[in-house]
Design an enzyme around this catalytic site. Structure first.
Site, short mmCIF file in Angstrom:
data_model
loop_
_atom_site.label_atom_id
_atom_site.label_comp_id
_atom_site.label_asym_id
_atom_site.label_seq_id
_atom_site.Cartn_x
_atom_site.Cartn_y
_atom_site.Cartn_z
N CYS A 94 9.28 -34.04 42.96
CA CYS A 94 10.41 -33.25 42.59
C CYS A 94 10.03 -32.93 41.20
CB CYS A 94 11.56 -34.37 42.78
SG CYS A 94 13.06 -33.47 41.84
N CYS A 144 15.71 -36.40 34.74
CA CYS A 144 15.66 -37.39 35.59
C CYS A 144 14.92 -38.65 35.44
CB CYS A 144 15.82 -37.12 37.08
SG CYS A 144 16.21 -38.46 38.66
N CYS A 148 26.05 -26.68 43.46
CA CYS A 148 25.28 -27.77 43.38
C CYS A 148 25.17 -28.08 41.76
CB CYS A 148 23.92 -27.41 43.61
SG CYS A 148 22.60 -28.67 43.40
N CYS A 158 10.30 -39.31 41.22
CA CYS A 158 9.70 -39.15 42.45
C CYS A 158 8.67 -38.06 42.18
CB CYS A 158 10.99 -38.50 43.24
SG CYS A 158 12.16 -39.96 43.69
N CYS A 162 16.25 -27.51 46.42
CA CYS A 162 16.15 -28.69 46.30
C CYS A 162 14.94 -29.19 45.66
CB CYS A 162 16.35 -29.84 47.37
SG CYS A 162 18.07 -29.58 48.21
N SER A 170 24.95 -37.85 45.81
CA SER A 170 23.47 -37.92 46.28
C SER A 170 22.92 -39.12 45.57
CB SER A 170 22.62 -36.58 46.28
OG SER A 170 21.41 -36.84 45.97
N LEU A 225 16.37 -40.62 51.60
CA LEU A 225 15.44 -41.49 52.21
C LEU A 225 14.09 -41.26 52.10
CD1 LEU A 225 15.96 -44.32 53.14
CD2 LEU A 225 15.75 -43.52 55.51
N HIS A 226 13.92 -40.08 52.79
CA HIS A 226 12.23 -39.44 52.75
C HIS A 226 11.19 -40.40 53.23
CE1 HIS A 226 14.07 -36.62 50.17
NE2 HIS A 226 14.22 -37.42 48.88
N GLU A 249 20.64 -27.25 34.88
CA GLU A 249 20.78 -25.99 35.64
C GLU A 249 21.67 -26.36 36.69
OE1 GLU A 249 16.76 -23.73 35.57
OE2 GLU A 249 16.65 -25.36 36.99
N ASN A 301 10.34 -27.80 49.18
CA ASN A 301 10.34 -26.69 48.37
C ASN A 301 9.12 -26.88 47.43
OD1 ASN A 301 12.65 -25.21 49.33
ND2 ASN A 301 13.74 -27.04 48.60
#
Length: 374
Positions: free
Chosen positions: A138, A131, A124, A135, A366, A220, A244-245, A111, A323
């Site tokens: 996500c 991926c 974007c 994480c 995101c 990123s 980083l989070h 996407e 999100n």
């Protein structure tokens, strides 16, 4: 409900996958010319094809009238094969946010999101199908890695957005894409060679590329330290965004599993080195999760970690209201906690913004890109 078992980190795409067809966006200008000559076609036609693709944003061969009719199909199939098919476009924000689901040549789904603002238009892009960074908050990371995307597959997402803007398909009249963020599906620095190729095509002057400013491109990463250091030496002043989070290893090991390989200190040092080398301010991305990473003491610690490298304007923090994804325990922070987090960072002299989360209602924001056909 017990938490699912953590997924493993995956750095390399599965073996044995077919490669996408070779496209002029994969190649430098001399390589395009050579490819045509190897196929018994006139090399000088490569520049004309490049002008149609990058300069005129043409996708219909019938409009390429400077190519001889008896050779046109052969030339187009040699350098402009179809790479991806749009399956669906969803719109939000009165049509100014558009999320497109693409089917790649092998059936993989990715996407991209086009966002038009009053002063700019941003695409974007995805750099991998899926991926491998795992994480847990996500949607993309929970789907695992299918494969890397080619340079041209990455570039085509931007060119498609540029066509939509140029043709006035996005409310606000005809315009151009000014910014590209590598924040779609995938970990860009895990597909380093193709991503650097795409950045070069985006910033090469027309007709070799799209002629964008490198300052309009943001790459990123969750923190692949050796690749951040490599990117610093490429000589392309893109903006680096570090996801980083969490400011402490204990929590970041859970939220961003790559932290078990490269600690917070190593990762932030690599980001600082990138800013020092390129003279470009680094963006620290921080998804605000209620009761997980949004406490006041973590804001203070984040400020201290970043200030350890001096206050010469090398960094700013970009807070992202999380999100939510279906069935997830992770939810967005309370607005009061978010404001306090900002206050504490600013008190330590750290420039801080809260991201405008566009496209949430179309799962285009995101961490929400999952690329499903249903």
């Amino acid at each position: 409900m017990s938490d699912p078992k953590p997924l493993p980190l995956v750095f390399n795409e599965p073996r044995g996958r077919k490669k996408p067809p070779r496209h002029l966006a994969d190649l430098t200008s001399p390589e395009r010319k050579t490819l045509l000559e190897e196929q018994g076609l006139p090399g000088f036609r490569a520049k004309q094809l490049s002008t149609h693709y990058f300069g005129r944003l043409v996708d219909d061969p019938a409009e390429m009238t400077d190519l001889p009719a008896n050779q046109r199909d052969e030339l187009v199939s040699a350098l402009l094969p179809q790479l991806m098919t749009p399956l669906r476009t969803l719109e939000a924000d009165r049509g100014t946010t558009r999320k497109t689901l693409w089917k790649l040549f092998d059936g993989a789904l990715v996407e991209s999101v086009l966002m038009r603002y009053p002063d700019r238009a941003t695409v974007c892009v995805s750099s991998q199908a899926g991926c491998g960074m795992a994480c847990p908050f996500c949607a993309t990371g929970q789907g695992g890695l299918q494969r890397n995307m080619s340079t041209a597959e990455i570039v085509e997402q931007v060119v498609a957005g540029a066509r939509a803007m140029a043709r006035g398909e996005v409310p606000g009249g005809p315009g151009r894409v000014s910014n590209v963020v590598f924040m779609g599906m995938g970990e860009p620095l895990a597909n380093y060679k193709a991503v650097i190729g795409a950045v070069r095509r985006l910033t090469d002057p027309a007709p070799d590329g799209l002629g964008m400013s490198a300052r309009g491109v943001t790459v990123s990463t969750v923190g692949l330290v050796p690749r951040i250091n490599q990117l610093a030496e490429e000589g392309i002043p893109v903006t680096l965004a570090l996801s980083l989070h969490a400011p402490d290893d204990e929590l970041r090991n859970e939220l961003v599993p790559i932290n078990t390989r490269f600690s917070v200190a190593e990762t932030v040092e690599a980001a600082w080195n990138y800013a020092r080398t390129t003279k470009r301010r680094v963006s620290i991305e921080y998804a605000m999760m209620r009761g997980i990473n949004d406490q006041g003491h973590r804001a203070d610690l984040l400020g201290d970690v970043l200030n350890a490298y001096g206050d010469w304007g090398w960094v700013h923090v970009n807070l992202i209201p999380l999100n939510p994804t279906p069935g997830s325990k992770w939810t967005a922070s309370d607005p009061a906690d978010e404001r306090e987090f900002v206050r504490r960072l600013e008190a330590k002299g750290i420039p801080t913004t809260v991201r405008d989360t566009r496209g949430r209602e179309i799962d285009g924001a995101c961490g929400q890109l999952a690329a499903v056909e249903a």
